[in-house]
Write a protein that holds these residues in place. Structure first.
Motif, mmCIF file in Angstrom:
data_model
loop_
_atom_site.group_PDB
_atom_site.id
_atom_site.type_symbol
_atom_site.label_atom_id
_atom_site.label_comp_id
_atom_site.label_asym_id
_atom_site.label_seq_id
_atom_site.Cartn_x
_atom_site.Cartn_y
_atom_site.Cartn_z
ATOM 1 N N MET A 137 -5.756 -91.047 2.708
ATOM 2 C CA MET A 137 -4.335 -91.832 2.108
ATOM 3 C C MET A 137 -4.515 -91.638 0.720
ATOM 4 O O MET A 137 -3.770 -91.525 0.117
ATOM 5 C CB MET A 137 -4.572 -93.270 2.345
ATOM 6 N N LEU A 138 -5.647 -92.167 -0.098
ATOM 7 C CA LEU A 138 -6.041 -92.548 -1.525
ATOM 8 C C LEU A 138 -6.628 -90.555 -1.573
ATOM 9 O O LEU A 138 -6.015 -91.410 -3.003
ATOM 10 C CB LEU A 138 -7.452 -94.052 -1.954
ATOM 11 N N PHE A 139 -6.953 -90.196 -1.070
ATOM 12 C CA PHE A 139 -8.113 -88.866 -2.148
ATOM 13 C C PHE A 139 -7.370 -87.289 -1.346
ATOM 14 O O PHE A 139 -6.900 -86.201 -1.988
ATOM 15 C CB PHE A 139 -8.920 -89.033 -0.853
ATOM 16 N N THR A 140 -5.830 -87.753 -0.236
ATOM 17 C CA THR A 140 -4.833 -86.313 0.328
ATOM 18 C C THR A 140 -4.414 -86.700 -0.922
ATOM 19 O O THR A 140 -3.752 -87.685 -1.483
ATOM 20 C CB THR A 140 -4.714 -87.140 1.263
ATOM 21 N N PRO A 141 -3.828 -85.227 -1.674
ATOM 22 C CA PRO A 141 -2.679 -85.204 -2.057
ATOM 23 C C PRO A 141 -2.041 -85.086 -1.595
ATOM 24 O O PRO A 141 -1.211 -85.158 -0.648
ATOM 25 C CB PRO A 141 -3.058 -83.384 -2.478
ATOM 26 N N GLU A 142 -0.898 -85.267 -2.321
ATOM 27 C CA GLU A 142 1.137 -85.610 -2.279
ATOM 28 C C GLU A 142 1.285 -84.624 -3.129
ATOM 29 O O GLU A 142 2.214 -84.416 -2.229
ATOM 30 C CB GLU A 142 1.331 -87.490 -3.218
ATOM 31 N N TYR A 143 1.295 -83.738 -3.526
ATOM 32 C CA TYR A 143 2.041 -82.583 -4.162
ATOM 33 C C TYR A 143 0.825 -82.009 -4.283
ATOM 34 O O TYR A 143 -0.398 -81.745 -5.284
ATOM 35 C CB TYR A 143 2.674 -83.025 -5.246
ATOM 36 N N LEU A 144 0.318 -80.072 -3.893
ATOM 37 C CA LEU A 144 -0.450 -79.805 -4.971
ATOM 38 C C LEU A 144 -0.286 -78.179 -5.145
ATOM 39 O O LEU A 144 1.226 -77.406 -3.974
ATOM 40 C CB LEU A 144 -1.427 -79.314 -3.507
ATOM 41 N N PHE A 145 -0.115 -78.201 -5.781
ATOM 42 C CA PHE A 145 0.683 -77.102 -7.028
ATOM 43 C C PHE A 145 -0.740 -76.019 -7.513
ATOM 44 O O PHE A 145 -1.708 -76.092 -7.721
ATOM 45 C CB PHE A 145 1.114 -77.827 -8.645
ATOM 46 N N SER A 146 0.168 -74.360 -7.334
ATOM 47 C CA SER A 146 -0.984 -73.290 -7.751
ATOM 48 C C SER A 146 -1.427 -73.736 -9.252
ATOM 49 O O SER A 146 -2.932 -73.439 -9.102
ATOM 50 C CB SER A 146 -0.646 -72.290 -7.332
ATOM 51 N N SER A 147 -0.748 -74.175 -10.367
ATOM 52 C CA SER A 147 -1.163 -74.154 -11.542
ATOM 53 C C SER A 147 0.431 -75.033 -12.196
ATOM 54 O O SER A 147 0.980 -75.530 -11.416
ATOM 55 C CB SER A 147 -0.682 -72.793 -11.996
ATOM 56 N N VAL A 148 -0.164 -75.708 -12.391
ATOM 57 C CA VAL A 148 0.811 -77.112 -14.172
ATOM 58 C C VAL A 148 1.858 -76.072 -14.115
ATOM 59 O O VAL A 148 2.977 -76.129 -14.349
ATOM 60 C CB VAL A 148 0.127 -76.444 -14.913
ATOM 61 N N ALA A 149 1.914 -74.556 -14.103
ATOM 62 C CA ALA A 149 2.840 -73.913 -14.400
ATOM 63 C C ALA A 149 4.056 -73.639 -13.713
ATOM 64 O O ALA A 149 5.253 -73.689 -13.538
ATOM 65 C CB ALA A 149 2.583 -72.490 -14.588
ATOM 66 N N ALA A 150 3.630 -74.677 -11.827
ATOM 67 C CA ALA A 150 4.286 -74.507 -11.133
ATOM 68 C C ALA A 150 5.109 -75.877 -10.886
ATOM 69 O O ALA A 150 5.698 -76.304 -10.082
ATOM 70 C CB ALA A 150 3.745 -74.525 -9.870
#
Ligand SMILES: [Mg+2]
Length: 167
Positions: free
Chosen positions: A1-14
Motif C-alpha cells: 500500500m505504501l510502496f505500490t505506485p498510484e501512478y507510474l509514468f514512463s518519464s516526467v515528460a509524460a
C-alpha cells in the motif's frame, strides 16, 4: 500500500498539465537523480527542459527535494532556476514540509515526483500526498540502489496486476 505506485509514468515528460489539473495538483516536488537526469549528472535532457517549460507555462509550482548532497543538487537546481532542498532524507517528511511552506499551498494541491518507491513513493504516502512515480532515466550502477530495485519489483508487479498502466 505504501510502496505500490498510484501512478507510474514512463518519464516526467509524460506528466501533463491536464493530468495535474484533473486532480487539482498545482505544485510538484521533484526528485533529481534518475528523475530529471541520470544519477549524479548535471546534464539537462532536452525533453526535461521542455517539460519544465510546459509546467511553468501551466502555472505549476516546482521545487526540488533530493536526498543527495548540496554539492550535487545546488548547481543543477540553479541551472533549472528552481528552489531546492538537498539532503532531504526522504522518506522522512521534512523536505516536503519545507516545500509546502514555500509553495504556500494545501497538501491536497501537492504531489511528489520521483523514481524510487522506498524514498519518493513512501515519502508521498507518509506526508499524505500522491506520488507520481517515473521510470528511472538511466540504468542504476550503485550497489545499494540495485538492491532496492530488486525489492521494488513486487510492488511494480502489483501496480500492473491492479490494472495500472504505464502512463
Ligand atoms: Mg531518484
Amino acid at each position: 500500500m505504501l510502496f505500490t505506485p498510484e501512478y507510474l509514468f514512463s518519464s516526467v515528460a509524460a506528466i501533463t498539465p491536464a493530468f495535474l489539473a484533473q486532480r487539482g495538483i498545482a505544485a510538484l516536488v521533484l526528485d533529481v537523480d534518475n528523475t530529471l537526469t541520470a544519477h549524479g549528472s548535471q546534464e539537462l535532457p532536452a525533453e526535461v527542459a521542455g517539460w519544465l517549460e510546459a509546467m511553468r507555462a501551466a502555472g505549476v509550482g516546482l521545487m526540488i527535494a533530493s536526498n543527495n548532497s548540496e554539492e550535487r543538487v545546488a548547481p543543477f537546481a540553479a541551472r533549472l532556476g528552481l528552489d531546492f532542498v538537498a539532503g532531504s532524507a526522504k522518506p522522512l517528511p521534512g523536505g516536503l514540509a519545507r516545500a509546502q511552506k514555500k509553495f504556500g499551498v494545501e497538501k491536497a494541491r501537492m504531489a511528489i515526483v520521483g523514481d524510487q518507491l522506498f524514498t519518493d513513493r513512501l515519502a508521498g504516502a507518509l506526508y499524505g500526498i500522491p506520488a507520481l512515480v517515473v521510470t528511472p532515466r538511466a540504468p542504476d550502477t550503485h550497489r545499494g540502489i540495485l538492491f532496492k530495485r530488486r525489492l521494488e519489483q513486487p510492488f511494480l508487479r502489483r501496480y500492473y496486476k491492479k490494472g495500472g498502466k504505464l502512463l
